[in-house]
Write a protein that holds these residues in place. Structure first.
Motif, short mmCIF file in Angstrom:
data_model
loop_
_atom_site.label_atom_id
_atom_site.label_comp_id
_atom_site.label_asym_id
_atom_site.label_seq_id
_atom_site.Cartn_x
_atom_site.Cartn_y
_atom_site.Cartn_z
N GLU A 419 0.83 -1.21 0.00
CA GLU A 419 0.00 0.00 0.00
C GLU A 419 0.87 1.26 0.00
O GLU A 419 0.59 2.23 -0.73
N LYS A 420 1.89 1.22 0.81
CA LYS A 420 2.80 2.37 0.86
C LYS A 420 3.49 2.60 -0.49
O LYS A 420 3.59 3.74 -0.97
N HIS A 421 3.92 1.53 -1.13
CA HIS A 421 4.57 1.66 -2.44
C HIS A 421 3.59 2.18 -3.49
O HIS A 421 3.96 2.98 -4.36
N ARG A 422 2.30 1.77 -3.39
CA ARG A 422 1.31 2.23 -4.36
C ARG A 422 1.09 3.74 -4.24
O ARG A 422 1.03 4.46 -5.25
N LEU A 423 1.01 4.23 -2.99
CA LEU A 423 0.83 5.67 -2.80
C LEU A 423 2.04 6.45 -3.32
O LEU A 423 1.90 7.49 -3.98
N GLN A 424 3.24 5.95 -3.03
CA GLN A 424 4.44 6.63 -3.53
C GLN A 424 4.50 6.63 -5.05
O GLN A 424 4.88 7.64 -5.67
N SER A 425 4.08 5.55 -5.67
CA SER A 425 4.09 5.47 -7.14
C SER A 425 3.11 6.48 -7.73
O SER A 425 3.41 7.13 -8.76
N LEU A 426 1.91 6.65 -7.10
CA LEU A 426 0.94 7.62 -7.60
C LEU A 426 1.51 9.03 -7.53
O LEU A 426 1.41 9.82 -8.48
N LYS A 427 2.13 9.36 -6.40
CA LYS A 427 2.71 10.70 -6.26
C LYS A 427 3.82 10.94 -7.29
O LYS A 427 3.90 11.99 -7.93
N ARG A 428 4.67 9.92 -7.46
CA ARG A 428 5.77 10.08 -8.42
C ARG A 428 5.25 10.21 -9.83
O ARG A 428 5.77 11.00 -10.64
N ARG A 429 4.18 9.47 -10.18
CA ARG A 429 3.62 9.56 -11.53
C ARG A 429 3.02 10.92 -11.78
O ARG A 429 3.17 11.51 -12.86
N GLN A 430 2.30 11.48 -10.76
CA GLN A 430 1.75 12.83 -10.92
C GLN A 430 2.86 13.87 -11.10
O GLN A 430 2.76 14.77 -11.93
N PHE A 431 3.94 13.73 -10.32
CA PHE A 431 5.05 14.67 -10.45
C PHE A 431 5.70 14.57 -11.84
O PHE A 431 6.01 15.58 -12.48
N ASP A 432 5.87 13.34 -12.33
CA ASP A 432 6.47 13.15 -13.66
C ASP A 432 5.58 13.72 -14.75
O ASP A 432 6.08 14.32 -15.72
#
Length: 590
Positions: A419-432
């Motif tokens: 779950e933690k990795h999924r949230l971090q991936s969403l944030k990183r994708r939005q930033f990218d």
């Protein structure tokens, strides 16, 4: 006594100054006082050392003086009189002169050398013009030698000039000869010379025909004389032949006599050879008989040796047979021993097998006893195994529960990390995504700016291309004008060359006519037929005329062509100049 003592002191002082004092110490003067009076100098001397050798005569004298001297007297400054040495001024000057003698000698030598040098210079200045001296004579000889060398040099220069003139004349002659040879090697002159040769051949033929006629006339007039001479020659020939025949007959007789003597010599030689052959045959026969006897004797000895050898062989065979019988007996005895050894060995093997069977039976009995004992032990241990199985089952259940609990905890931790990795991936994708949008906007802005700059560059490039086209047109027009100038200059050069060729042709014609005229006039005066040469000269004149006509024909159409071309280039254009230049200019690209 006192005067004697002072004299001794003065002498010892001089000895010390010269480095030869042996009885006083190294410290000589403790105090020196110079008092200049009218005619004396007073100096204070050291007290003499008391370490004087007893055996020395001088030491004994000083000792006596010291003992017999009166009481010491002193000066007002407490200086003892016996320690004083009175020296006169002349002695002092002599001492100083001895001290400065080396420098004074050097100065004297230098002054003497300078005086000699000055005297030599004066003497040379005075005697250099004297006529009756060795130096003057040598100088005059040197001057005469210089004058003689100068005259010889002038003569050599004159000779060199004459040689140069001769060499120049020789070179000129060689050049003239080379020019003449080159002129003679031309086709025109060679053709003329061939005609000249034909003329000479015709003249020679006429002379030969005339000579033949004269010889016929002379032969007819001198036939009688020839007949008489022939008869006389025939008689002389017969006489010589008779003499030759007599000589040959004599030679044949001598030869026959020589042959007879040679035959007799050969006969005697043959008889002698035959006798020698007979003697050699007797000798060979005697040697053959002797060799036959030797052969018979050798055969007899050989047979005797063979017989002895056979007897020895028979004896050896008998001994060998005996040895073989002995060896056979030994082999039989050895076989008996081997047979006995084999029987013993078989008996030992049978006993070993029986013993092994007994040992195996004992092992089997021991094994059966051990198995029975172990069976009883197993029956006793089965009762204890049930309690052990219960304890093991309880431990196994507890271990399974612990493993399930640990597995559940690990699964919960894994879900949390996912779950933690999924949230971090969403944030990183939005930033990218935001970064990509900003980069796209920046790229579009830069592209628009680059397009604007490219349009400006294209405009400047178009302007530069137009300027290059204008410059190219000017260059092509200038090249067209230069080409016309070159063509005009080329035509003028061709015309000048044609004129020069005409002049050279005329000069060659005059030279040819002059040379052929001289030759033909000389040959005609000497009675030669000059018709072939006249024909050759006429043909060459036709060639000269044809060359002049051809040069005129080539000159006229060129002038007409030049007029046509000049009219066609009255209005030059860019396309026409391009066609006539023969190549296409490329517009430079930047």
């Amino acid at each position: 006594m006192l005067a004697l003592f002072h004299t001794y002191k003065r002498n010892s002082f001089y000895e010390f100054k010269r480095g030869r004092h042996k009885y006083f110490s190294r410290k000589i003067f403790t105090q020196i006082s110079h008092t200049y009076h009218s005619n004396m100098v007073i100096k204070t001397l050291p007290i003499p050392s008391t370490t004087i050798p007893v055996n020395s005569q001088l030491g004994s004298l000083i000792t006596c003086l010291l003992v017999s001297c009166p009481p010491v007297r002193r000066l007002p400054d407490a200086t003892a009189l016996r320690d004083m040495c009175i020296i006169t001024k002349s002695d002092m000057n002599r001492i100083y002169e001895n001290l400065n003698r080396r420098q004074r000698d050097k100065d004297a030598i230098r002054q003497e050398m300078e005086q000699k040098k000055e005297m030599l210079e004066r003497s040379t200045q005075i005697t250099k013009d004297w006529p009756n001296t060795f130096a003057g004579d040598q100088e005059r000889k040197l001057q005469r030698k210089k004058i003689r060398e100068r005259e010889e040099e002038e003569k050599r220069q004159l000779l060199d000039l004459e040689e140069e003139k001769l060499a120049a004349e020789r070179r000129r002659e060689y050049l003239e000869k080379a020019k003449q040879t080159r002129y003679y090697n031309t086709d025109r002159i060679r053709t003329f010379h061939s005609s000249l040769l034909l003329t000479e051949v015709l003249k020679e033929r006429e002379m030969q025909v005339e000579m033949k006629k004269r010889m016929e006339q002379m032969r007819q007039t001198s036939d009688n004389d020839e007949l008489k001479r022939f008869q006389e020659a025939q008689e002389q020939f017969d006489k010589t032949e008779r003499e030759k025949n007599a000589k040959r007959a004599k030679e044949r007789a001598d030869l026959a006599q020589y042959h007879l003597t040679q035959i007799n010599r050969r006969k005697t030689h043959y008889i002698q050879e035959k006798q020698r052959d007979r003697q050699e045959g007797d000798e060979y026969r005697r040697l053959a008989d002797k060799s036959l006897l030797d052969f018979i004797e050798s055969m007899r000895t050989r047979k005797l040796k063979q017989k002895q050898t056979k007897e020895m062989y028979d004896k050896a065979m008998e001994q060998k047979q005996k040895i073989k019988q002995i060896e056979q007996k030994l082999d039989e005895e050895e076989e008996d021993d081997i047979r006995t050894y084999a029987e013993v060995k078989m008996r030992i093997a049978r006993l070993r097998r029986e013993k092994e069977i007994d040992l195996e039976q004992q092992k089997q009995n021991t094994r059966d006893e051990t198995i029975g004992y172990l069976g009883s032990l197993l029956k006793r241990a089965e009762a204890d195994n049930e309690s052990q199985i219960y304890r093991a089952q309880a431990e196994k259940d507890a271990k399974a529960y612990r493993e399930e609990q640990e597995k559940y905890e690990k699964q919960q931790q894994m879900l949390d990390s996912i779950e933690k990795h999924r949230l971090q991936s969403l944030k990183r994708r939005q930033f990218d995504r935001g970064m990509e949008e900003r980069e796209d906007a920046e790229l579009r802005r830069r592209k628009a700016q680059a397009d604007h700059l490219f349009r400006l560059y294209q405009k400047e490039k178009e302007k530069e291309r137009e300027q290059n086209i204008q410059l190219l047109g000017q260059i092509q027009q200038r090249q067209a004008r230069d080409r016309k100038e070159r063509e005009r200059a080329l035509k003028e050069n061709e015309i000048q060359e044609i004129q020069l060729d005409k002049q050279m042709n005329e000069v060659e014609r005059q030279q040819y006519l002059e040379y052929t005229g001289r030759v033909m006039s000389y040959l005609e005066d000497n009675g030669r037929d000059i018709h072939p040469m006249q024909r050759t000269v006429a043909e060459e004149m036709k060639r000269f005329d044809n060359f002049n006509h051809s040069s005129k024909k080539t000159e006229t159409p060129r002038n007409g062509q030049e007029e046509k071309k000049s009219s066609s280039h009255d209005r030059p254009s860019l396309n026409d100049t391009k066609k006539h230049l023969g190549f296409q200019w490329e517009i430079p690209q930047k």
